[in-house]
Design an enzyme around this catalytic site. Sequence first.
Site, short mmCIF file in Angstrom:
data_model
loop_
_atom_site.label_atom_id
_atom_site.label_comp_id
_atom_site.label_asym_id
_atom_site.label_seq_id
_atom_site.Cartn_x
_atom_site.Cartn_y
_atom_site.Cartn_z
N ARG A 40 2.81 8.80 4.27
CA ARG A 40 2.16 9.20 2.80
C ARG A 40 0.73 9.97 2.77
O ARG A 40 -0.35 9.34 3.39
CB ARG A 40 1.88 7.98 2.42
CG ARG A 40 3.46 7.39 2.34
CD ARG A 40 3.28 5.68 1.06
NE ARG A 40 5.11 5.68 0.91
CZ ARG A 40 5.37 4.75 0.90
NH1 ARG A 40 4.49 3.53 0.08
NH2 ARG A 40 6.25 4.23 0.52
N SER A 48 8.08 -4.16 -2.48
CA SER A 48 8.79 -3.90 -4.01
C SER A 48 10.44 -3.60 -4.03
O SER A 48 10.52 -3.37 -3.19
CB SER A 48 7.35 -2.90 -3.96
OG SER A 48 7.18 -2.56 -5.05
N ARG A 84 -4.69 0.87 4.64
CA ARG A 84 -3.93 1.73 3.97
C ARG A 84 -3.69 2.87 5.43
O ARG A 84 -5.03 3.23 5.35
CB ARG A 84 -4.46 2.07 2.71
CG ARG A 84 -3.63 3.39 1.87
CD ARG A 84 -4.50 3.51 0.48
NE ARG A 84 -4.99 1.92 -0.52
CZ ARG A 84 -3.80 1.54 -1.09
NH1 ARG A 84 -3.04 2.78 -1.01
NH2 ARG A 84 -3.67 0.69 -2.40
N GLU A 122 -0.39 -6.22 -1.41
CA GLU A 122 1.37 -6.19 -1.69
C GLU A 122 1.94 -5.56 -0.17
O GLU A 122 1.42 -4.42 0.46
CB GLU A 122 0.83 -4.89 -2.68
CG GLU A 122 2.53 -4.34 -2.92
CD GLU A 122 2.83 -2.81 -4.05
OE1 GLU A 122 1.43 -3.02 -4.07
OE2 GLU A 122 3.96 -2.10 -3.83
N ARG A 133 1.50 -3.05 8.19
CA ARG A 133 0.91 -3.96 7.23
C ARG A 133 0.86 -5.34 6.87
O ARG A 133 0.61 -5.76 7.37
CB ARG A 133 1.35 -3.17 5.84
CG ARG A 133 0.32 -3.17 4.67
CD ARG A 133 0.53 -3.57 3.17
NE ARG A 133 -0.37 -1.97 2.87
CZ ARG A 133 -0.71 -1.90 1.80
NH1 ARG A 133 0.63 -2.27 0.79
NH2 ARG A 133 -0.72 -0.71 1.54
#
Length: 469
Positions: free
Chosen positions: A292, A394, A307, A391, A436
Amino acid sequence: MIDLKALRENPDLFITGAEQKGVDVDIPRLVELDAQIRALKAEQESLKAQQNKLAKEVGPQIGQLMGKMKSATGEEKSAIQAQVEQIKSAPAALKAQIQELDEKISAIEPDLTTIHLRIPQPADSDVPVGASADDNIELSTWAPNWWDKNKSFEANKGFKPRTHIELCTMHNLVDYPRGVKIAGSRSYILTGDGMRLHQAILRYAFDTMVNINGFKPMSVPVLVREEAMIGTAFFPGGKDQAYEVNETSRGGGQDMYLTGTGEVGLMGIHQDEILDEAELPLKMVTVSTCFRREAGAAGKDTAGLYRIHQFDKVEQVIIDVADEATSRKHHQSMMSFVQSLLQTLELPHRLLQCCTGDLGTKNADMIDIECWMPGRGDEDDAGTPAGDYGETHSASRLYDYQCRRLNMRYRQGGDAGKGPTTICHSLNNTVAASPRILIPLLEMHQNADGSVNIPSPLQPYMNGQSKIG
RNA sequence: GGAGCGGUGGCAGAGCGGUUGAAUGCGCUGGAUUCGAAAUCCAGUUGGGCUUCUGGUCCACGGGGGUUCGAAUCCCCCCUGCUCCGCCA
């Protein structure tokens, strides 16, 4: 991609849907272009019908005349020649008109497609309307019995927490400077037990999905064509977020893109296929490296493992019949797989109902699962963070939005079956994204001396090791 | 990277400029035959769009463009598969 028929019948549904999601797209313009293009095509089709009819008549006539021509002499020959030209002229005139319409159509089409691809799936009516993540709604929370979510970390465990960054440094789990040296900002190297823990959680999550929850294990491409990105609805909207391998600039046939999730590969598998209803639902799981760009996230979550540009993720996907109740049922079960996984890892977490503004273009509904991360949140005067949810998962419910783009359908009784084909429904959810997920794992299971207990399900994947440090 | 040969309906496989959206076989569905089944025989069986919808019409033979009155069939570009050679984790 939405159904144009549905748009014609009820444009307001989509206009409202886009507004609620905060997507700026000119839907009335599409309705107009759609009407225009259909009128043009209708006109063109009737001309083509005439042309086809003529062609069928003309063919044998010409054939016959050409036959005569062979045995004909001088004058006869030119008479026949003239006749042939005469016969040819009628379809030729039609052809010019058809081409003219063709030009008009292709002048409109790109615009129409662009808008069409950008129209978001309207959120379900039970999804709360909201502008941003701030309007999301907490649905439920869970914590192991040794953790009281209403108390601070220190009140729960009797000592001040170290952040995962501190813990990683302490135990040499991550080497940031050398990661950055090799690959730039937001890069890292997992080292020693850091890498082992990373692999352990991925393996545990993957094996659980395969062995217990019955998902089919898959390995899929992470370097894909643009079609796959458009088909899965990551493009055109998310093009900024994907790394591009610009092959055409060096003479290659096509540019490629690094996928930000295994969902792209999994969903692409059955693109352009008509599936047998009997083989549905398809439940698939993959573990893949995700890339990403994090464009627009400058300055946000710059430190640590939160991130980053590259990570690994176990992803689950379900493809099934077009039925809302079935989709909702799958959505729940996919979340329950994650919930029980997190429970076995003793990680406090909550389910967060995302509001319309936070859904993304393709989802009718999305529920995030967030783990408690003691190292996040505001710091007090002594520099101790308050902790916050972050988070980690999802869960998306897409109805046929994605499968329509992918042209993925099913039919009762499969290929030999009868009746119309129907576009499938799809869903996806994270199982575990690491590193993460290492943040809550390290921070929640740390001890006063900085050592970290390894949750028992992960120990077999770490050669029986029960503690780091 | 070089050379050669391919990509046609659910599958196999013809067609290589003119009633071909597509022979034939397999599969599948329905029927006949049979007490029933097998075998046999007959019929049906691609997907999609538009529509004034018990009907009409257009598009699609890997994708796109071109030639032609007319293209699955000829030409160009791209994608893709196989075989051989080269290189290689």
